[in-house]
Enzyme design. Structure first.
Site, PDB file in Angstrom:
ATOM      1  CD  GLU A  34      26.270  -9.433 -39.511  1.00  9.02           C
ATOM      2  OE1 GLU A  34      27.395  -9.399 -40.052  1.00  9.02           O
ATOM      3  OE2 GLU A  34      25.346  -8.648 -39.803  1.00  9.02           O
TER       4      GLU A  34
ATOM      5  CD  GLU B  41      20.619  -5.218 -40.110  1.00  3.55           C
ATOM      6  OE1 GLU B  41      21.640  -4.608 -40.426  1.00  3.55           O
ATOM      7  OE2 GLU B  41      20.176  -6.210 -40.741  1.00  3.55           O
TER       8      GLU B  41
END
Length: 283
Positions: free
Chosen positions: A160, A165
């Site tokens: 990932e 974010e």
């Protein structure tokens, strides 16, 4: 972020489908051309083209998306749609009264949102992904733009890369993180950048450059973290030399960033201006 899991079509596709794969081919000497792009041109309320985008739904069966999250992902236009001005809107909002959407951590989910992916449709092998977006900020929110590997292995062996974010009460901090077989969740490896104002106030270009044995994170063209195999813990299991698909979502609550409260904005909207992939990949 979810810790358990993932030039022929031109104007007709853009108008009818809400986004296109046709790259910008206007004459410009020395201009780099993306091999795929989504510009989100379409009528207000229409959905992004399902030729390129999947809309994942649910909560309980996904065990709160691996993070005990409170949102139920839907395919409703209230949660993901074009705005008619060249943007994709992904909105988290309180669940309608009486909706009774099954939740992992409680009987019913108190929030709805959306999670869009390009799994099985579009992937980056080597090169750069650029996303121009405004990210919602507020207590209990976790908007994310990220990639998962297509190697067919369960997470975290899947690999990932979190392109960006913004977590809860840190509205000016952007995190970029990598997760793999022996470095995941709180042991993910990455860095952060500080924005001049809250991420919800202005558009920024969030970038990951994925090259052989090197991943570089940038905001507005300024690199802030570089990952190479030498920075991984032993056995340095680098899993990023593979096709990786994209994900866009706004999560609410969970172990990270914690619960929402009365100050949490509603709707909390991620506004995406474009997504562009450069280099090599599949579309």
């Amino acid at each position: 972020m979810h810790r358990r899991t993932r030039l022929a079509l031109v104007l007709a596709l853009i108008v009818l489908g809400g986004c296109g794969s046709a790259p910008d081919t206007s004459p410009s000497e020395g201009k780099e051309v993306p091999f795929w792009q989504a510009e989100f041109n379409g009528t207000a309320g229409s959905r992004p083209s399902d030729r390129f985008w999947n809309t994942e739904t649910g909560n309980r069966d996904a065990e709160g998306w691996g993070n005990n999250e409170l949102q139920y992902y839907t395919d409703d236009a209230d949660n993901s749609a074009l705005d008619g001005e060249g943007h994709l809107l992904i909105s988290a909002r309180p669940a309608p009264v009486g909706s009774e959407l099954p939740c992992h951590t409680r009987e019913f989910c108190p929030w709805t949102s959306a999670r869009l992916t390009t799994e099985g449709k579009v992937a980056l092998t080597r090169g750069r992904v650029e996303v121009r977006a405004k990210l919602p900020t507020g207590t209990g929110l976790l908007p994310a733009v990220w990639m998962l590997g297509n190697n067919g292995v369960d997470w975290p062996g899947q690999g990932e890369i979190d392109i960006c974010e913004v977590v809860g009460g840190e509205p000016r901090t952007v995190y970029g993180t990598a997760h793999g077989p022996t470095y995941f969740n709180e042991n993910g490896i990455g860095g952060s950048a500080t924005l001049p104002a809250d991420a919800s106030r202005a558009f920024h270009v969030y970038t990951v450059d994925k090259q052989p044995h090197r991943v570089i994170w940038s905001v507005d063209g300024k690199p802030y973290f570089t990952l190479t195999p030498s920075k991984l813990p032993q056995p340095r299991d680098w899993v990023f030399e593979q096709d990786m698909h994209l994900l866009l979502n706004v999560a609410v609550g969970g172990d990270w960033p914690g619960p929402p409260d009365a100050s949490t904005p509603s709707p909390a909207t991620m506004t995406v201006d474009y997504v562009r992939l450069y280099g090599e990949g599949r579309a």
